[in-house]
Write an enzyme that holds these catalytic residues in place. Structure first.
Site, PDB file in Angstrom:
ATOM      1  N   HIS A 127      14.862   5.132  -0.662  1.00 40.18           N
ATOM      2  CA  HIS A 127      15.671   6.121  -1.394  1.00 40.18           C
ATOM      3  C   HIS A 127      17.175   5.886  -1.251  1.00 40.18           C
ATOM      4  O   HIS A 127      17.957   6.512  -1.982  1.00 40.18           O
ATOM      5  CB  HIS A 127      15.346   7.544  -0.925  1.00 40.18           C
ATOM      6  CG  HIS A 127      13.952   7.990  -1.234  1.00 40.18           C
ATOM      7  ND1 HIS A 127      13.422   7.907  -2.509  1.00 40.18           N
ATOM      8  CD2 HIS A 127      12.971   8.506  -0.456  1.00 40.18           C
ATOM      9  CE1 HIS A 127      12.168   8.373  -2.485  1.00 40.18           C
ATOM     10  NE2 HIS A 127      11.865   8.733  -1.261  1.00 40.18           N
ATOM     11  N   ASP A 164       4.791   3.196  -2.271  1.00 43.13           N
ATOM     12  CA  ASP A 164       5.029   4.535  -1.721  1.00 43.13           C
ATOM     13  C   ASP A 164       4.846   5.557  -2.852  1.00 43.13           C
ATOM     14  O   ASP A 164       5.135   5.262  -4.015  1.00 43.13           O
ATOM     15  CB  ASP A 164       6.455   4.585  -1.177  1.00 43.13           C
ATOM     16  CG  ASP A 164       6.756   5.848  -0.388  1.00 43.13           C
ATOM     17  OD1 ASP A 164       6.770   5.780   0.846  1.00 43.13           O
ATOM     18  OD2 ASP A 164       6.992   6.904  -1.023  1.00 43.13           O
ATOM     19  N   HIS A 166       6.514   8.086  -3.565  1.00 46.62           N
ATOM     20  CA  HIS A 166       7.791   8.500  -4.169  1.00 46.62           C
ATOM     21  C   HIS A 166       8.444   7.317  -4.874  1.00 46.62           C
ATOM     22  O   HIS A 166       8.313   6.176  -4.434  1.00 46.62           O
ATOM     23  CB  HIS A 166       8.745   9.009  -3.079  1.00 46.62           C
ATOM     24  CG  HIS A 166       8.201  10.164  -2.290  1.00 46.62           C
ATOM     25  ND1 HIS A 166       7.568  10.006  -1.083  1.00 46.62           N
ATOM     26  CD2 HIS A 166       8.190  11.485  -2.565  1.00 46.62           C
ATOM     27  CE1 HIS A 166       7.191  11.204  -0.627  1.00 46.62           C
ATOM     28  NE2 HIS A 166       7.550  12.115  -1.514  1.00 46.62           N
ATOM     29  N   ASP A 251       1.940   7.490   1.726  1.00 54.30           N
ATOM     30  CA  ASP A 251       1.974   8.931   1.479  1.00 54.30           C
ATOM     31  C   ASP A 251       1.274   9.322   0.181  1.00 54.30           C
ATOM     32  O   ASP A 251       1.254  10.496  -0.179  1.00 54.30           O
ATOM     33  CB  ASP A 251       3.416   9.479   1.532  1.00 54.30           C
ATOM     34  CG  ASP A 251       4.435   8.547   0.919  1.00 54.30           C
ATOM     35  OD1 ASP A 251       4.055   7.529   0.304  1.00 54.30           O
ATOM     36  OD2 ASP A 251       5.649   8.826   1.053  1.00 54.30           O
TER      37      ASP A 251
HETATM   38 ZN   LIG Z   1       7.406   8.378   0.203  1.00 51.97          ZN
END
Ligand SMILES: [Zn+2]
Length: 356
Positions: A127, A164, A166, A251
């Site tokens: 991120h 991931d 996200h 995740d």
């Molecule tokens: Zn994540």
């Protein structure tokens, strides 16, 4: 067959003192515990990085404003950089040890030694944008590694696969206009951080070297297999990468407390083995798996150890099994990308030399 691990004891040496933060030291402790399986005794444990990445090298990836912001946190025992992201006095140094672990792994695979690499790090990185730390991430580990491969090893086609749950918004930002990195992300949609829409294809010379696969809550193993077979394999064939770097987050597992996908460890194993196959086909086996998210520590631990099992040709372990029900149909998204994505529909020349 060989495989190596790079990590550092300091990655377990810190926790948010103000809350039960999901990004905590139990995560990497679980990874180390699972990797200690005697069946994985052949995993070559390389030395921990000797020093943090110098700021001069980070400047290939991040702006001076972010580095000076992080440097200032070293004077304070605790800083809240955004609602999710904290630092302690040692965090900047530890984040630069994480990037150093990644660049050491790139050097190792580029030297053709010890096989595919597994890098177990905290904090995660995907991120972090050129200018901002966010979403538990301080520096963008995988992007620093990709830039290291480009600048130190003179590669022109690095494929980053981010599984991931996200979206890797930071990695996308850093390479959005750069055809030397093919960034492929599958992620829950709509979801944090809000980027990664299907038609974010890249910009300028990088048009067509960003591939986002936004998938609904409830996405399961079958959808993940289709993404691998119908999008990731053709994208790799078209791009012909020289190195594969993987943002490995677990995740999207059905047990994860932060997200809403329904993948199992068997589903992750399918993805991992496909990426190893791609690396064998295109990159002489040069591939590095870097730990990102995953907030059920046991799932994360077994998931990371399963990467080593896949490299050694051992069966994956899945002590958690499958979730109760549901499936989310991804057919429309896959069809839209197959038809409209400039790399997949052959409307661009993916060779960066022809495009910069
Ligand atoms: Zn994540």
């Amino acid at each position: 067959v060989a495989a190596f691990l790079i990590t550092h004891p300091d990655f377990a040496g810190y926790d948010d003192p103000t809350s039960d933060h999901p990004e905590n030291s139990a995560r990497i402790q679980a990874v180390w515990r699972e990797l200690a399986d005697p069946a994985l005794a052949d995993l070559v444990r390389l030395p921990a990085p000797a020093r943090p990445t110098p700021e001069a090298d980070l400047l290939r990836t991040h702006k001076p404003t972010l580095l000076s912001r992080l440097r200032r946190t070293e004077a304070d025992p605790f800083t809240q950089l955004d609602p999710d992201t904290y630092t302690l006095a040692g965090s900047y140094r530890i984040a630069r040890l994480a990037t150093a672990a990644l660049t050491d792994a790139v050097d190792e695979v580029m030297a053709g030694r010890n096989g595919p690499g597994i890098v177990a790090v905290r904090p995660p990185g995907h991120h972090a944008t050129p200018t901002e730390a966010m979403g538990y991430c301080l520096l963008n580990n995988i992007a620093v590694a990709a830039n290291h491969a480009i600048h130190r090893h003179h590669l022109t086609r690095v494929m980053v696969v981010d599984f991931d749950v996200h979206h890797g918004n930071g990695t996308q930002d850093i390479f959005y206009a750069d055809p030397r990195v093919l960034f492929v992300s599958m992620h829950q949609w709509p979801f944090y951080p809000g980027t990664g829409a299907l038609r974010e294809f890249g910009h300028g010379a990088g048009y067509g070297t960003t591939l986002n696969v936004p998938l609904a809550a409830g996405t399961d193993d079958q959808a993940a297999r289709r993404v691998v077979d119908e999008l990731i394999r053709p994208a790799a064939a078209r791009y012909s990468p020289q190195l594969v770097l993987v943002s490995a987050g677990f995740d999207g597992h059905w047990r994860d407390p932060l997200a809403n996908w329904d993948l199992t460890l068997a589903g992750y194993d399918y993805i991992v083995r496909a990426l190893l196959e791609l690396a064998a086909t295109f990159t002489q086996g040069r591939i590095v798996f870097a730990m990102e998210g995953g907030y059920d520590p046991q799932v994360l631990g077994v998931g990371m150890a399963n990467i080593a099992r896949a490299i050694f040709g051992l069966p994956a372990q899945d002590p958690f099994g499958e979730p109760g029900t549901q499936e989310a149909d991804c057919s429309e998204i896959l069809a839209a990308l197959t038809n409209d994505h400039p790399l997949l529909n052959d409307s661009i020349d993916p060779n960066p030399e022809s495009r910069v």
